[in-house]
Design an enzyme around this catalytic site. Structure first.
Site, mmCIF file in Angstrom:
data_model
loop_
_atom_site.group_PDB
_atom_site.id
_atom_site.type_symbol
_atom_site.label_atom_id
_atom_site.label_comp_id
_atom_site.label_asym_id
_atom_site.label_seq_id
_atom_site.Cartn_x
_atom_site.Cartn_y
_atom_site.Cartn_z
ATOM 1 N N ARG A 168 37.202 43.997 40.310
ATOM 2 C CA ARG A 168 37.115 42.593 39.922
ATOM 3 C C ARG A 168 35.941 42.437 38.946
ATOM 4 O O ARG A 168 35.012 43.236 38.943
ATOM 5 C CB ARG A 168 36.879 41.702 41.145
ATOM 6 C CG ARG A 168 37.960 41.797 42.218
ATOM 7 C CD ARG A 168 37.593 40.936 43.418
ATOM 8 N NE ARG A 168 38.623 40.937 44.462
ATOM 9 C CZ ARG A 168 38.641 41.756 45.514
ATOM 10 N NH1 ARG A 168 37.675 42.642 45.659
ATOM 11 N NH2 ARG A 168 39.613 41.684 46.401
ATOM 12 N N LYS A 194 34.447 41.437 48.067
ATOM 13 C CA LYS A 194 34.459 40.129 48.725
ATOM 14 C C LYS A 194 34.083 40.271 50.197
ATOM 15 O O LYS A 194 34.335 41.288 50.824
ATOM 16 C CB LYS A 194 35.856 39.500 48.614
ATOM 17 C CG LYS A 194 36.212 38.994 47.226
ATOM 18 C CD LYS A 194 37.553 38.284 47.255
ATOM 19 C CE LYS A 194 37.880 37.657 45.909
ATOM 20 N NZ LYS A 194 39.178 36.939 45.926
ATOM 21 N N HIS A 270 41.236 40.169 34.998
ATOM 22 C CA HIS A 270 42.027 40.526 36.176
ATOM 23 C C HIS A 270 43.288 41.298 35.783
ATOM 24 O O HIS A 270 43.863 42.023 36.600
ATOM 25 C CB HIS A 270 42.388 39.268 36.963
ATOM 26 C CG HIS A 270 42.412 39.476 38.441
ATOM 27 N ND1 HIS A 270 41.277 39.703 39.191
ATOM 28 C CD2 HIS A 270 43.453 39.524 39.323
ATOM 29 C CE1 HIS A 270 41.609 39.871 40.465
ATOM 30 N NE2 HIS A 270 42.912 39.770 40.561
ATOM 31 N N ARG A 273 42.683 44.878 36.155
ATOM 32 C CA ARG A 273 42.798 45.252 37.576
ATOM 33 C C ARG A 273 44.273 45.443 37.931
ATOM 34 O O ARG A 273 44.645 46.417 38.601
ATOM 35 C CB ARG A 273 42.163 44.156 38.425
ATOM 36 C CG ARG A 273 42.231 44.344 39.931
ATOM 37 C CD ARG A 273 41.349 43.276 40.573
ATOM 38 N NE ARG A 273 41.586 43.067 41.994
ATOM 39 C CZ ARG A 273 41.032 43.777 42.963
ATOM 40 N NH1 ARG A 273 40.244 44.784 42.660
ATOM 41 N NH2 ARG A 273 41.260 43.485 44.235
ATOM 42 N N TYR A 305 51.282 43.769 42.863
ATOM 43 C CA TYR A 305 51.065 44.670 41.731
ATOM 44 C C TYR A 305 52.114 45.790 41.671
ATOM 45 O O TYR A 305 52.101 46.588 40.733
ATOM 46 C CB TYR A 305 49.686 45.317 41.830
ATOM 47 C CG TYR A 305 48.540 44.341 41.762
ATOM 48 C CD1 TYR A 305 48.325 43.572 40.629
ATOM 49 C CD2 TYR A 305 47.666 44.187 42.830
ATOM 50 C CE1 TYR A 305 47.269 42.683 40.554
ATOM 51 C CE2 TYR A 305 46.602 43.302 42.767
ATOM 52 C CZ TYR A 305 46.414 42.548 41.630
ATOM 53 O OH TYR A 305 45.367 41.666 41.568
#
Length: 322
Positions: A168, A194, A270, A273, A305
């Site tokens: 991230r 996170k 992003h 990612r 994804y």
């Protein structure tokens, strides 16, 4: 919740006085919940979402908040839909309010979580909306920075870390030189994700080479304490600080994307990612390992994804013959 209570909770003072002790004893659970969110971005987003919920219902104090019912939440959801907000945005806002009420239930401040049983909007697709770029575009992006300049070397290292490790933007910006370590003889990035989660990611050889070139060119080969990626120049001259997420987005990812003519809806950091995750899955990586690699708490997020079942070249469109 009172601003005084939040200030006391946020204080780094080693010793508190009697007045502060009494204030802490009277802090409502709602204030505890906000103060206990360690990620600044999460705290700001949740404060905004819960604030909008409270404003919609006209709630004046924390006592009224505890009388909220499922009907109130449904009414708010319908209002968000009338504003034509996206499904993901509405789900995020409902999740923020739900997280608060989970905490209140755990503290016995309210008997039930009124968000439970409230239908969340679906995306209508299991692919997610964050676009991934092609392998050719990824290679072009990595080659775009000028290898003869310090900025170019730094930018290439940044793009390599994003594209080879699926970080991230905030995770990349929080990297320090000390987070590049040896684990079992393998160069490894210590990534702070996170909710305070740590991930240890082996460094891809291409990224390792790019980082080494950048640090050597910056005269930081022996640096063991500074941010891994720093500004090349700043108006205030403070170059020892970490790059901001906005700088990574505006001056690096988007700048090189525009230079290459990469233009697509929702493209941003992003997307790199998403590109890393998609590439890893298409080349045989186990989806559970990709989940850990990305720091996802729920594998359903990782599946967004997984585009192996949605490759355009496999579409029945190309099976039609007239």
């Amino acid at each position: 919740m009172t601003e005084t209570a939040v200030q006391v909770l946020s204080s780094s003072t080693a010793l508190i006085n009697q007045a502060q002790f009494r204030q802490l004893a009277e802090v409502p659970p709602e204030a505890e919940w906000f103060a206990n969110l360690t990620n600044r971005n999460t705290r700001l987003a949740y404060r905004k979402d819960v604030g909008q919920f409270v404003q919609f219902l006209g709630i004046q104090n924390h006592i009224e908040l505890r009388t909220v019912t499922r009907a109130h939440v449904i009414a708010w959801r319908k209002d968000l839909e009338r504003q034509q907000l996206g499904p993901a945005t509405i789900r995020r806002k409902l999740s923020a309010v739900g997280a608060l009420f989970d905490y209140l239930c755990a503290r016995n401040a309210t008997p039930v979580n009124p968000t439970h049983g409230v239908e969340r909007p679906t995306e209508g697709s299991n692919q997610g909306k964050t676009p991934a770029i092609s392998d050719d575009q990824a290679r072009a992006l990595l080659a775009a920075p000028d290898p003869t300049t310090l900025k170019g070397k730094r930018d290439r290292a940044i793009l390599a870390v994003l594209l080879y490790h699926g970080l991230r933007r905030a995770e990349l910006c929080s990297l320090g030189v000390q987070h590049l370590v040896q684990r079992r003889g393998i160069p490894t990035l210590t990534v702070h994700g996170k909710r305070g989660k740590l991930r240890y990611l082996p460094v891809h050889p291409q990224a390792q080479s790019a980082i080494h070139d950048y640090l050597a060119a910056a005269g930081r080969a022996a640096d063991t304490t500074g941010p891994l990626f720093q500004p090349i120049q700043r108006p205030d001259g403070k170059l020892g600080t970490a790059l901001s997420g906005q700088a990574v987005y505006r001056n690096i990812v988007m700048a090189y994307a525009r230079q290459l003519g990469i233009a697509m809806e929702n493209f941003g950091p992003h997307s790199l990612r998403a590109t890393a995750a998609t590439n890893a899955l298409e080349h045989g990586a186990d989806i559970a390992k990709v989940q850990d690699w990305l720091g996802h708490s729920d594998i359903s997020t990782t599946r967004l994804y997984d585009k192996r079942q949605h490759r355009p070249e496999d579409s029945p469109t190309f099976k039609v013959v007239y």
